[in-house]
Design an enzyme around this catalytic site. Sequence first.
Site, PDB file in Angstrom:
ATOM      1  N   LEU A   1       8.309   2.812   0.992  1.00 13.60           N
ATOM      2  CA  LEU A   1       9.857   3.158   1.449  1.00 13.60           C
ATOM      3  C   LEU A   1      10.406   4.657   1.463  1.00 13.60           C
ATOM      4  O   LEU A   1      11.230   5.291   1.633  1.00 13.60           O
ATOM      5  CB  LEU A   1      10.894   2.528   0.407  1.00 13.60           C
ATOM      6  N   GLY A   2       9.161   5.523   0.983  1.00 13.91           N
ATOM      7  CA  GLY A   2       9.493   6.742   1.016  1.00 13.91           C
ATOM      8  C   GLY A   2      10.356   7.593  -0.040  1.00 13.91           C
ATOM      9  O   GLY A   2      10.940   8.495   0.003  1.00 13.91           O
ATOM     10  N   GLY A   3      10.442   6.758  -1.347  1.00 11.97           N
ATOM     11  CA  GLY A   3      11.542   7.287  -2.278  1.00 11.97           C
ATOM     12  C   GLY A   3      11.230   8.638  -2.751  1.00 11.97           C
ATOM     13  O   GLY A   3      12.151   9.422  -2.826  1.00 11.97           O
ATOM     14  N   GLY A   4       9.855   8.925  -3.244  1.00 13.61           N
ATOM     15  CA  GLY A   4       9.551  10.179  -3.602  1.00 13.61           C
ATOM     16  C   GLY A   4       9.650  11.311  -2.917  1.00 13.61           C
ATOM     17  O   GLY A   4      10.058  12.327  -2.973  1.00 13.61           O
TER      18      GLY A   4
ATOM     19  N   LYS B   1      13.543   4.874   3.548  1.00 16.77           N
ATOM     20  CA  LYS B   1      13.285   4.539   4.932  1.00 16.77           C
ATOM     21  C   LYS B   1      12.485   3.324   4.950  1.00 16.77           C
ATOM     22  O   LYS B   1      11.536   2.863   4.106  1.00 16.77           O
ATOM     23  CB  LYS B   1      12.438   5.823   5.716  1.00 16.77           C
TER      24      LYS B   1
ATOM     25  N   GLY C   1       5.709   2.930  -4.768  1.00 18.15           N
ATOM     26  CA  GLY C   1       4.401   2.136  -4.277  1.00 18.15           C
ATOM     27  C   GLY C   1       4.877   1.071  -3.375  1.00 18.15           C
ATOM     28  O   GLY C   1       4.336  -0.013  -3.347  1.00 18.15           O
ATOM     29  N   ALA C   2       6.048   1.263  -2.520  1.00 16.28           N
ATOM     30  CA  ALA C   2       6.533   0.270  -1.903  1.00 16.28           C
ATOM     31  C   ALA C   2       6.414   0.495  -0.175  1.00 16.28           C
ATOM     32  O   ALA C   2       6.757  -0.345   0.463  1.00 16.28           O
ATOM     33  CB  ALA C   2       7.996   0.136  -2.133  1.00 16.28           C
TER      34      ALA C   2
ATOM     35  N   PRO D   1      12.254   1.495  -5.306  1.00 18.18           N
ATOM     36  CA  PRO D   1      10.945   0.970  -5.762  1.00 18.18           C
ATOM     37  C   PRO D   1       9.994   2.166  -5.353  1.00 18.18           C
ATOM     38  O   PRO D   1       9.790   2.386  -4.269  1.00 18.18           O
ATOM     39  CB  PRO D   1      10.875  -0.281  -5.016  1.00 18.18           C
TER      40      PRO D   1
ATOM     41  N   ASP E   1       5.575  12.752   5.092  1.00 21.76           N
ATOM     42  CA  ASP E   1       6.801  12.181   5.688  1.00 21.76           C
ATOM     43  C   ASP E   1       8.053  12.780   4.909  1.00 21.76           C
ATOM     44  O   ASP E   1       9.162  12.447   5.374  1.00 21.76           O
ATOM     45  CB  ASP E   1       6.924  10.789   5.284  1.00 21.76           C
TER      46      ASP E   1
ATOM     47  N   SER F   1      11.780  11.483  -0.192  1.00 20.10           N
ATOM     48  CA  SER F   1      13.210  11.493   0.067  1.00 20.10           C
ATOM     49  C   SER F   1      13.994  12.358  -1.115  1.00 20.10           C
ATOM     50  O   SER F   1      14.334  13.131  -0.855  1.00 20.10           O
ATOM     51  CB  SER F   1      13.821  10.260  -0.015  1.00 20.10           C
TER      52      SER F   1
END
Length: 276
Positions: free
Chosen positions: A101-104, A8, A98-99, A96, A138, A106
Amino acid sequence: MIVYPNAKINIGLNVVSKRPDGYHNLETVFYPINLQDAIEINVIDNDVPECGYRLKVSGTTLDGTPEDNLVIKAYKLLKHDFDLPAMSFNVYKHIPTGAGLGGGSSDAAFTIKAINEKCKLGLSDEQMEQYAVQLGADCAFFIKNHPVMATGIGNIFQEISLSLKGKTLLLIKPDTFVSTADAYSHVIPSIPETSLPELLAKPIEQWKTAVVNDFEASVFMKYPEIAAIKDKLYDIGAVYASMSGSGSAVYGIFDAPLENVDELFAGYFCRQRELD
Protein backbone atom coordinates in the site's frame (compact mmCIF):
# COMPACT_ATOMS: atom_id res chain seq x y z
CA MET A 1 2.33 21.20 11.19
CA ILE A 2 0.40 17.96 10.71
CA VAL A 3 0.18 16.11 7.41
CA TYR A 4 -1.78 13.00 6.51
CA PRO A 5 0.09 10.66 4.13
CA ASN A 6 -2.31 8.41 2.23
CA ALA A 7 -1.98 4.91 0.85
CA LYS A 8 -2.26 3.72 -2.74
CA ILE A 9 -3.43 0.58 -4.50
CA ASN A 10 -2.06 -1.04 -7.64
CA ILE A 11 -4.61 -1.58 -10.38
CA GLY A 12 -3.06 -4.20 -12.61
CA LEU A 13 0.60 -5.12 -12.26
CA ASN A 14 2.59 -6.62 -15.11
CA VAL A 15 6.20 -7.69 -14.58
CA VAL A 16 7.49 -6.95 -18.06
CA SER A 17 11.20 -7.78 -18.00
CA LYS A 18 14.23 -8.27 -15.79
CA ARG A 19 16.87 -5.57 -15.99
CA PRO A 20 20.66 -5.98 -16.08
CA ASP A 21 20.83 -4.35 -12.62
CA GLY A 22 18.68 -7.14 -11.16
CA TYR A 23 15.53 -5.03 -10.82
CA HIS A 24 12.39 -5.57 -12.90
CA ASN A 25 10.53 -3.34 -15.32
CA LEU A 26 6.85 -3.04 -14.48
CA GLU A 27 3.67 -1.54 -15.74
CA THR A 28 1.01 -0.73 -13.18
CA VAL A 29 -1.40 2.00 -12.18
CA PHE A 30 -0.96 3.71 -8.82
CA TYR A 31 -4.29 4.96 -7.47
CA PRO A 32 -4.42 7.01 -4.23
CA ILE A 33 -6.88 5.94 -1.54
CA ASN A 34 -8.22 7.59 1.60
CA LEU A 35 -6.36 5.54 4.19
CA GLN A 36 -3.93 7.74 6.09
CA ASP A 37 -1.06 7.96 8.52
CA ALA A 38 -0.43 11.21 10.41
CA ILE A 39 2.86 13.05 10.90
CA GLU A 40 3.29 16.02 13.22
CA ILE A 41 6.41 18.05 12.42
CA ASN A 42 7.81 20.72 14.74
CA VAL A 43 11.01 22.73 14.99
CA ILE A 44 13.06 21.91 18.10
CA ASP A 45 14.00 25.15 19.85
CA ASN A 46 15.42 23.81 23.14
CA ASP A 47 17.36 20.73 24.21
CA VAL A 48 18.39 19.92 20.66
CA PRO A 49 19.55 16.29 20.46
CA GLU A 50 22.99 15.63 19.05
CA CYS A 51 21.57 13.89 15.99
CA GLY A 52 19.42 16.96 15.19
CA TYR A 53 16.03 15.30 15.24
CA ARG A 54 13.54 13.36 17.35
CA LEU A 55 11.29 10.57 16.11
CA LYS A 56 8.32 8.98 17.83
CA VAL A 57 6.31 6.28 16.07
CA SER A 58 3.01 4.98 17.39
CA GLY A 59 0.15 2.93 16.02
CA THR A 60 1.41 0.14 13.79
CA THR A 61 5.02 0.43 14.92
CA LEU A 62 7.98 -0.76 12.89
CA ASP A 63 11.15 -2.58 13.80
CA GLY A 64 14.43 -0.86 13.13
CA THR A 65 16.34 2.25 14.20
CA PRO A 66 15.26 5.87 13.56
CA GLU A 67 17.95 6.06 10.88
CA ASP A 68 16.08 3.35 8.96
CA ASN A 69 12.78 5.25 9.03
CA LEU A 70 11.90 6.87 5.71
CA VAL A 71 10.69 10.03 7.45
CA ILE A 72 14.15 10.57 8.92
CA LYS A 73 15.80 9.62 5.63
CA ALA A 74 13.68 12.29 3.90
CA TYR A 75 14.70 14.87 6.50
CA LYS A 76 18.40 14.01 6.16
CA LEU A 77 18.18 14.07 2.38
CA LEU A 78 16.90 17.66 2.40
CA LYS A 79 19.23 18.70 5.23
CA HIS A 80 22.20 17.71 3.06
CA ASP A 81 21.26 20.49 0.64
CA PHE A 82 19.50 23.00 2.89
CA ASP A 83 20.22 24.58 6.27
CA LEU A 84 17.29 22.95 8.07
CA PRO A 85 16.60 23.44 11.78
CA ALA A 86 16.45 20.54 14.21
CA MET A 87 13.04 18.91 13.95
CA SER A 88 10.79 16.47 15.76
CA PHE A 89 8.60 13.96 13.93
CA ASN A 90 5.64 12.33 15.66
CA VAL A 91 4.40 9.60 13.32
CA TYR A 92 1.13 7.76 13.83
CA LYS A 93 1.01 4.66 11.61
CA HIS A 94 -2.42 3.51 10.48
CA ILE A 95 -1.58 2.20 7.00
CA PRO A 96 -0.60 -1.48 7.37
CA THR A 97 3.04 -2.27 6.67
CA GLY A 98 4.18 -5.01 4.31
CA ALA A 99 0.88 -4.74 2.50
CA GLY A 100 1.65 -3.31 -0.94
CA LEU A 101 0.00 0.00 0.00
CA GLY A 102 3.04 2.30 -0.05
CA GLY A 103 2.67 3.61 3.49
CA GLY A 104 6.37 4.17 4.14
CA SER A 105 6.89 5.78 0.74
CA SER A 106 3.95 8.10 1.34
CA ASP A 107 5.33 9.11 4.74
CA ALA A 108 8.62 10.05 3.10
CA ALA A 109 7.01 12.04 0.28
CA PHE A 110 4.69 13.93 2.62
CA THR A 111 7.65 14.73 4.88
CA ILE A 112 9.45 16.27 1.91
CA LYS A 113 6.35 18.31 1.01
CA ALA A 114 5.84 19.43 4.61
CA ILE A 115 9.45 20.52 5.12
CA ASN A 116 9.37 22.33 1.79
CA GLU A 117 6.34 24.30 2.97
CA LYS A 118 7.36 24.78 6.60
CA CYS A 119 10.90 25.89 5.82
CA LYS A 120 9.96 27.81 2.66
CA LEU A 121 12.46 25.94 0.48
CA GLY A 122 10.65 26.85 -2.73
CA LEU A 123 10.99 23.42 -4.32
CA SER A 124 8.75 22.62 -7.29
CA ASP A 125 6.83 19.35 -7.55
CA GLU A 126 9.38 18.11 -10.04
CA GLN A 127 12.28 18.95 -7.71
CA MET A 128 10.54 17.24 -4.81
CA GLU A 129 10.01 14.18 -7.00
CA GLN A 130 13.75 14.08 -7.69
CA TYR A 131 14.41 13.93 -3.95
CA ALA A 132 11.62 11.42 -3.30
CA VAL A 133 12.75 8.91 -5.92
CA GLN A 134 16.08 8.60 -4.08
CA LEU A 135 14.17 7.08 -1.15
CA GLY A 136 12.15 4.50 -3.10
CA ALA A 137 10.81 3.83 -6.57
CA ASP A 138 7.22 4.71 -5.73
CA CYS A 139 7.94 7.60 -3.33
CA ALA A 140 7.74 10.21 -6.07
CA PHE A 141 4.16 9.19 -6.89
CA PHE A 142 2.94 10.68 -3.61
CA ILE A 143 4.26 14.16 -4.43
CA LYS A 144 1.48 14.93 -6.94
CA ASN A 145 -0.64 12.09 -5.58
CA HIS A 146 -3.03 11.43 -8.44
CA PRO A 147 -3.57 8.32 -10.61
CA VAL A 148 -0.64 7.51 -12.88
CA MET A 149 0.58 4.76 -15.14
CA ALA A 150 3.92 3.70 -13.66
CA THR A 151 6.64 2.00 -15.69
CA GLY A 152 10.35 1.37 -15.28
CA ILE A 153 10.87 0.05 -11.74
CA GLY A 154 7.76 1.95 -10.74
CA ASN A 155 9.47 5.34 -10.98
CA ILE A 156 8.43 6.63 -14.42
CA PHE A 157 4.97 8.20 -14.41
CA GLN A 158 2.48 9.05 -17.10
CA GLU A 159 -0.83 10.67 -16.29
CA ILE A 160 -3.81 8.43 -16.95
CA SER A 161 -7.45 9.34 -17.33
CA LEU A 162 -8.96 7.00 -14.76
CA SER A 163 -11.57 7.88 -12.17
CA LEU A 164 -13.26 5.55 -9.71
CA LYS A 165 -15.08 8.41 -8.00
CA GLY A 166 -18.26 7.22 -6.33
CA LYS A 167 -17.13 3.59 -6.07
CA THR A 168 -16.49 1.98 -2.70
CA LEU A 169 -13.19 0.33 -1.80
CA LEU A 170 -13.05 -2.51 0.72
CA LEU A 171 -9.48 -3.20 1.83
CA ILE A 172 -8.54 -6.40 3.66
CA LYS A 173 -5.11 -7.16 5.14
CA PRO A 174 -4.44 -10.58 6.69
CA ASP A 175 -1.72 -11.04 9.29
CA THR A 176 0.59 -12.49 6.66
CA PHE A 177 3.97 -11.20 5.54
CA VAL A 178 4.84 -11.62 1.86
CA SER A 179 8.49 -11.16 0.95
CA THR A 180 8.75 -8.88 -2.08
CA ALA A 181 12.03 -10.51 -3.11
CA ASP A 182 10.45 -13.96 -2.87
CA ALA A 183 7.42 -12.80 -4.87
CA TYR A 184 9.66 -11.52 -7.67
CA SER A 185 11.67 -14.75 -7.70
CA HIS A 186 8.60 -16.73 -8.75
CA VAL A 187 7.41 -14.44 -11.54
CA ILE A 188 8.32 -15.08 -15.17
CA PRO A 189 8.49 -11.63 -16.85
CA SER A 190 6.52 -11.20 -20.06
CA ILE A 191 5.14 -8.39 -22.17
CA PRO A 192 1.31 -8.44 -22.10
CA GLU A 193 -0.57 -8.72 -25.37
CA THR A 194 -2.73 -5.70 -24.50
CA SER A 195 -1.38 -2.65 -22.70
CA LEU A 196 -2.73 -1.88 -19.26
CA PRO A 197 -4.16 1.56 -20.18
CA GLU A 198 -6.09 -0.08 -23.03
CA LEU A 199 -7.53 -2.68 -20.63
CA LEU A 200 -8.46 -0.08 -18.02
CA ALA A 201 -10.32 1.93 -20.66
CA LYS A 202 -12.87 -0.89 -20.77
CA PRO A 203 -15.86 -0.95 -18.38
CA ILE A 204 -14.79 -1.98 -14.88
CA GLU A 205 -17.08 -5.02 -15.11
CA GLN A 206 -14.67 -6.44 -17.72
CA TRP A 207 -11.53 -6.00 -15.60
CA LYS A 208 -12.03 -9.25 -13.68
CA THR A 209 -10.76 -11.46 -16.50
CA ALA A 210 -8.43 -8.94 -18.15
CA VAL A 211 -6.60 -6.83 -15.55
CA VAL A 212 -4.18 -9.03 -13.63
CA ASN A 213 -1.51 -8.77 -10.96
CA ASP A 214 1.38 -11.02 -11.99
CA PHE A 215 2.33 -11.66 -8.36
CA GLU A 216 -0.99 -13.31 -7.52
CA ALA A 217 -0.31 -16.74 -9.06
CA SER A 218 2.74 -17.54 -6.93
CA VAL A 219 1.62 -15.64 -3.82
CA PHE A 220 -1.79 -17.32 -3.82
CA MET A 221 -0.19 -20.73 -4.18
CA LYS A 222 2.02 -20.12 -1.14
CA TYR A 223 -0.61 -18.23 0.87
CA PRO A 224 -4.07 -19.64 0.02
CA GLU A 225 -5.60 -17.46 2.73
CA ILE A 226 -4.91 -14.39 0.56
CA ALA A 227 -6.51 -16.06 -2.45
CA ALA A 228 -9.55 -16.89 -0.33
CA ILE A 229 -9.97 -13.22 0.60
CA LYS A 230 -10.06 -12.23 -3.07
CA ASP A 231 -12.62 -14.96 -3.81
CA LYS A 232 -14.77 -13.79 -0.90
CA LEU A 233 -14.70 -10.20 -2.16
CA TYR A 234 -16.13 -11.39 -5.47
CA ASP A 235 -18.66 -13.57 -3.64
CA ILE A 236 -20.06 -10.54 -1.81
CA GLY A 237 -20.39 -8.47 -4.97
CA ALA A 238 -17.10 -6.80 -5.90
CA VAL A 239 -17.02 -5.64 -9.51
CA TYR A 240 -13.23 -5.97 -9.38
CA ALA A 241 -10.83 -7.39 -6.81
CA SER A 242 -7.06 -7.71 -6.70
CA MET A 243 -4.03 -8.00 -4.49
CA SER A 244 -2.14 -4.70 -4.24
CA GLY A 245 1.53 -4.82 -5.20
CA SER A 246 3.18 -8.01 -3.96
CA GLY A 247 0.66 -8.20 -1.10
CA SER A 248 -0.56 -9.06 1.33
CA ALA A 249 -3.43 -6.53 1.19
CA VAL A 250 -6.35 -7.34 -1.10
CA TYR A 251 -9.03 -4.91 -2.18
CA GLY A 252 -12.44 -5.07 -3.74
CA ILE A 253 -14.20 -2.29 -5.66
CA PHE A 254 -17.97 -2.11 -5.15
CA ASP A 255 -20.76 -0.02 -6.59
CA ALA A 256 -22.05 0.88 -3.12
CA PRO A 257 -20.98 0.60 0.54
CA LEU A 258 -21.47 -2.73 2.30
CA GLU A 259 -22.84 -3.47 5.75
CA ASN A 260 -21.29 -5.70 8.42
CA VAL A 261 -17.89 -5.85 6.71
CA ASP A 262 -16.10 -6.18 10.06
CA GLU A 263 -18.12 -9.32 10.75
CA LEU A 264 -17.52 -10.69 7.26
CA PHE A 265 -13.76 -10.30 7.65
CA ALA A 266 -13.37 -10.75 11.40
CA GLY A 267 -9.74 -11.08 12.49
CA TYR A 268 -8.38 -9.06 9.55
CA PHE A 269 -7.47 -5.41 9.11
CA CYS A 270 -10.63 -4.21 7.35
CA ARG A 271 -11.39 -0.73 6.08
CA GLN A 272 -14.10 0.57 3.77
CA ARG A 273 -13.57 3.86 1.95
CA GLU A 274 -15.26 5.89 -0.78
CA LEU A 275 -12.96 6.41 -3.74
CA ASP A 276 -12.22 9.87 -5.14
